[in-house]
Design an enzyme around this catalytic site. Structure first.
Site, PDB file in Angstrom:
ATOM      1  N   HIS A 225       0.820  -1.210   0.000  1.00 42.31           N
ATOM      2  CA  HIS A 225       0.000   0.000   0.000  1.00 42.31           C
ATOM      3  C   HIS A 225       0.857   1.265   0.000  1.00 42.31           C
ATOM      4  O   HIS A 225       0.340   2.381   0.073  1.00 42.31           O
ATOM      5  CB  HIS A 225      -0.902  -0.026   1.242  1.00 42.31           C
ATOM      6  CG  HIS A 225      -2.067   0.895   1.192  1.00 42.31           C
ATOM      7  ND1 HIS A 225      -2.279   1.881   2.132  1.00 42.31           N
ATOM      8  CD2 HIS A 225      -3.093   1.017   0.320  1.00 42.31           C
ATOM      9  CE1 HIS A 225      -3.372   2.538   1.858  1.00 42.31           C
ATOM     10  NE2 HIS A 225      -3.893   2.040   0.762  1.00 42.31           N
ATOM     11  N   LYS A 227       3.261   4.424  -1.120  1.00 39.68           N
ATOM     12  CA  LYS A 227       3.357   5.349  -2.244  1.00 39.68           C
ATOM     13  C   LYS A 227       4.658   6.120  -2.076  1.00 39.68           C
ATOM     14  O   LYS A 227       4.716   7.129  -1.368  1.00 39.68           O
ATOM     15  CB  LYS A 227       2.183   6.337  -2.274  1.00 39.68           C
ATOM     16  CG  LYS A 227       0.818   5.695  -2.543  1.00 39.68           C
ATOM     17  CD  LYS A 227       0.093   5.389  -1.280  1.00 39.68           C
ATOM     18  CE  LYS A 227      -1.314   4.870  -1.575  1.00 39.68           C
ATOM     19  NZ  LYS A 227      -1.949   4.271  -0.390  1.00 39.68           N
ATOM     20  N   ASP A 232      17.064  10.472  -7.860  1.00 32.39           N
ATOM     21  CA  ASP A 232      18.477  10.841  -7.752  1.00 32.39           C
ATOM     22  C   ASP A 232      18.965  10.972  -6.315  1.00 32.39           C
ATOM     23  O   ASP A 232      20.022  11.570  -6.072  1.00 32.39           O
ATOM     24  CB  ASP A 232      18.770  12.145  -8.505  1.00 32.39           C
ATOM     25  CG  ASP A 232      18.744  11.975 -10.012  1.00 32.39           C
ATOM     26  OD1 ASP A 232      18.805  10.814 -10.480  1.00 32.39           O
ATOM     27  OD2 ASP A 232      18.656  12.992 -10.732  1.00 32.39           O
ATOM     28  N   HIS A 396      -9.288  11.257   1.884  1.00 34.97           N
ATOM     29  CA  HIS A 396      -8.315  10.159   1.782  1.00 34.97           C
ATOM     30  C   HIS A 396      -7.022  10.491   2.525  1.00 34.97           C
ATOM     31  O   HIS A 396      -6.080   9.701   2.525  1.00 34.97           O
ATOM     32  CB  HIS A 396      -8.028   9.868   0.302  1.00 34.97           C
ATOM     33  CG  HIS A 396      -7.398   8.553   0.039  1.00 34.97           C
ATOM     34  ND1 HIS A 396      -6.086   8.424  -0.371  1.00 34.97           N
ATOM     35  CD2 HIS A 396      -7.886   7.284   0.129  1.00 34.97           C
ATOM     36  CE1 HIS A 396      -5.805   7.147  -0.541  1.00 34.97           C
ATOM     37  NE2 HIS A 396      -6.869   6.428  -0.245  1.00 34.97           N
ATOM     38  N   LYS A 398      -4.194  10.917   5.324  1.00 34.16           N
ATOM     39  CA  LYS A 398      -3.802  10.035   6.422  1.00 34.16           C
ATOM     40  C   LYS A 398      -2.729  10.750   7.239  1.00 34.16           C
ATOM     41  O   LYS A 398      -1.584  10.870   6.800  1.00 34.16           O
ATOM     42  CB  LYS A 398      -3.257   8.715   5.875  1.00 34.16           C
ATOM     43  CG  LYS A 398      -4.150   8.085   4.792  1.00 34.16           C
ATOM     44  CD  LYS A 398      -3.351   7.113   3.959  1.00 34.16           C
ATOM     45  CE  LYS A 398      -4.005   6.807   2.632  1.00 34.16           C
ATOM     46  NZ  LYS A 398      -5.306   6.192   2.684  1.00 34.16           N
ATOM     47  N   ASP A 403       0.454  16.779  19.787  1.00 34.64           N
ATOM     48  CA  ASP A 403       0.881  18.027  20.420  1.00 34.64           C
ATOM     49  C   ASP A 403       1.261  19.047  19.351  1.00 34.64           C
ATOM     50  O   ASP A 403       0.539  19.216  18.389  1.00 34.64           O
ATOM     51  CB  ASP A 403       2.001  17.761  21.427  1.00 34.64           C
ATOM     52  CG  ASP A 403       1.504  16.954  22.629  1.00 34.64           C
ATOM     53  OD1 ASP A 403       0.283  16.956  22.885  1.00 34.64           O
ATOM     54  OD2 ASP A 403       2.331  16.294  23.291  1.00 34.64           O
TER      55      ASP A 403
END
Length: 478
Positions: A225, A227, A232, A396, A398, A403
């Site tokens: 899952h 991404k 470079d 979507h 996440k 704090d």
């Protein structure tokens, strides 16, 4: 009636098949118990096996198997990669860093769990618009000179996917080493022609856990899952946005980060482990030794986790971060299915008068996950948490905000699947400036959300409550 038909109808055959079937169910239950899993999850699987044994057995074969003992990479290669990751820097002296005692504890925990190296002197750009993120990623691909390493859960054969494909092909043709890992299930809609065109141009591309018979049942539940993109060794991307047109929709809200600095090495290391798991040679790309010094440098750690690990790394870091919180805990997630330990940590924080806020979409892209997520809301409200339902479409994003100095952004949803079944990666950023940026995004999203009131939530239709309660039983295996 022929002799063969009589044989098929004989009581002996019937009782033999039933005995074999019962022994199969019993064997699976014994295996589940012997693995000493989370009791809630074990009970869920045993309930399914006993209530609907036929369906339950098939579901377990496809989705219930444990691959914790499977090694992504040999210990020898793992040692090589870890030496490479830490070769350009001395271990950070945490005593001289301007980190709170709670953050220092998190740094130590992430290192103990996953060998996560703390990198100083980084900068980050935050994307909440998928088009801007893709423009930046394509620009980095177009400017690449040495190598491009990419892994995504979803790569679609659509407008944005074709633009991405074209940029990779052009990079490969000008001599850049291009490696791509895509999840075979997540990217299933992209046909063979799409991948063939990349390979013919010189792109080294491989599917993660290819789902084909006869090994279909052993691979379908374990998805990559992540991404991640590394260009470079100077720039890297991580977050929740995949390569698909739907992420560009106005009704889709998401979060992604572009990183520069020594922490890029950590994302390169994560990719290298997955690449070796594909059966490919050890990645030994050159990493820059010098990085531009940002005005407000950020400390970062990459924490990764997956079903092959000894510990649920990200879940344990989240649990400790919530327990350590003194002022606030803000969570953005498309799906909210915490296990008992995380739910208890959130309840404990809220009861201790920590400002705990949960932001989830009212209408996510899965009806089942919607009902499952909503089943936890009453327990959150009763402990004093503030729960918001995003009304602007699909949230979507996440993120976990702790704090004023620690933030986690990445691919991990706040649910059982991300914590236990998926291969995930999150960047932990120790910076007040970055924390403030993500907090602004959280508040902006909340402006398009409805805050739930406990008394009103209790009066929701009885039918909805019943559905939510039933679906919640399946939460550990969703």
């Amino acid at each position: 009636m022929t002799a063969f038909q009589e044989y098929l109808l004989s009581p002996w055959l019937y009782y033999t098949l039933m005995t074999v079937y019962a022994l199969s169910i019993l064997t699976v239950i014994i295996v589940i118990l012997s693995e000493n899993r989370n009791p809630v999850k074990s009970l869920a699987w045993m309930t399914v096996l006993l209530v609907v044994p036929g369906v339950g057995l098939v579901l377990y074969i496809f989705f219930g198997r444990n691959i914790q003992r499977k090694h992504l990479i040999s210990r020898r290669n793992l040692r090589k990669l870890r030496r490479t990751e830490a070769s350009s820097r001395r271990p950070a002296d945490l005593r001289r860093l301007r980190l709170s005692p709670q953050s220092v504890q998190l740094v130590k925990l992430a290192h103990s769990l996953a060998g996560a190296v703390y990198h100083e002197g980084n900068s980050a750009s935050v994307f909440t618009d998928a088009r801007e993120k893709m423009d930046a990623l394509i620009a980095d691909i177009d400017n690449a000179r040495d190598y491009i390493n990419i892994e995504y859960y979803i790569i679609d054969d659509d407008n944005i996917g074709r633009r991405f494909q074209s940029a990779l092909i052009q990079a490969a043709r000008r001599g850049v080493r291009v490696r791509v890992i895509y999840d075979h299930v997540g990217s299933f809609s992209a046909g063979r022609k799409f991948w063939k065109e990349l390979r013919q141009a010189g792109v080294d591309i491989h599917p993660f856990f290819r789902v084909v018979f006869p090994i279909f049942a052993t691979h379908i539940n374990w998805r990559n899952h992540r991404k991640i993109a590394v260009i470079d060794g100077r720039a890297a991307y991580i977050g929740g946005m995949n390569i698909a047109d739907r992420y560009l929709a106005e009704t889709w809200r998401d979060l992604h980060v572009r990183i520069q600095g020594p922490a890029v090495r950590a994302l390169q290391y994560c990719f290298a482990v997955d690449w070796t798991f594909m059966g490919q040679p050890l990645v030994n790309d050159p990493m820059p030794q010098d990085h531009p010094q940002p005005e407000k440098p950020m400390g970062m750690q990459l924490i990764s986790s997956g079903p092959t690990g000894k510990w649920p790394n990200i879940a344990m870091v989240f649990q400790r971060a919530i327990a350590n919180a003194r002022r606030r805990v803000y969570i953005m997630t498309p799906y909210f299915l915490p296990d008992d330990s995380l739910l208890r940590a959130l309840q404990t924080a809220a009861l201790a008068r920590v400002d705990v806020r949960i932001l989830i979409p009212r209408n996510p892209d899965s009806v089942v996950m919607r009902h499952a997520s909503f089943s936890y809301i009453s327990q959150c409200l009763s402990a004093g948490m503030k729960v918001y339902l995003y009304e602007g479409g699909m949230l979507h994003s996440k993120a976990l905000i702790i704090d004023y100095d620690m933030t986690s952004v990445g691919s991990t949803n706040f649910d059982f699947r991300s914590f236990e079944h998926n291969f995930e990666a999150n960047i932990m950023v120790y910076s007040q400036e970055f924390n403030a940026r993500i907090t602004d995004e959280f508040r902006n999203a909340c402006s398009s959300a409805t805050r739930l009131v406990a008394s009103e939530w209790r009066r929701r239709p009885l039918g909805n409550r019943a559905i939510q309660s039933v679906v919640r039983l399946l939460s550990p295996i969703l």
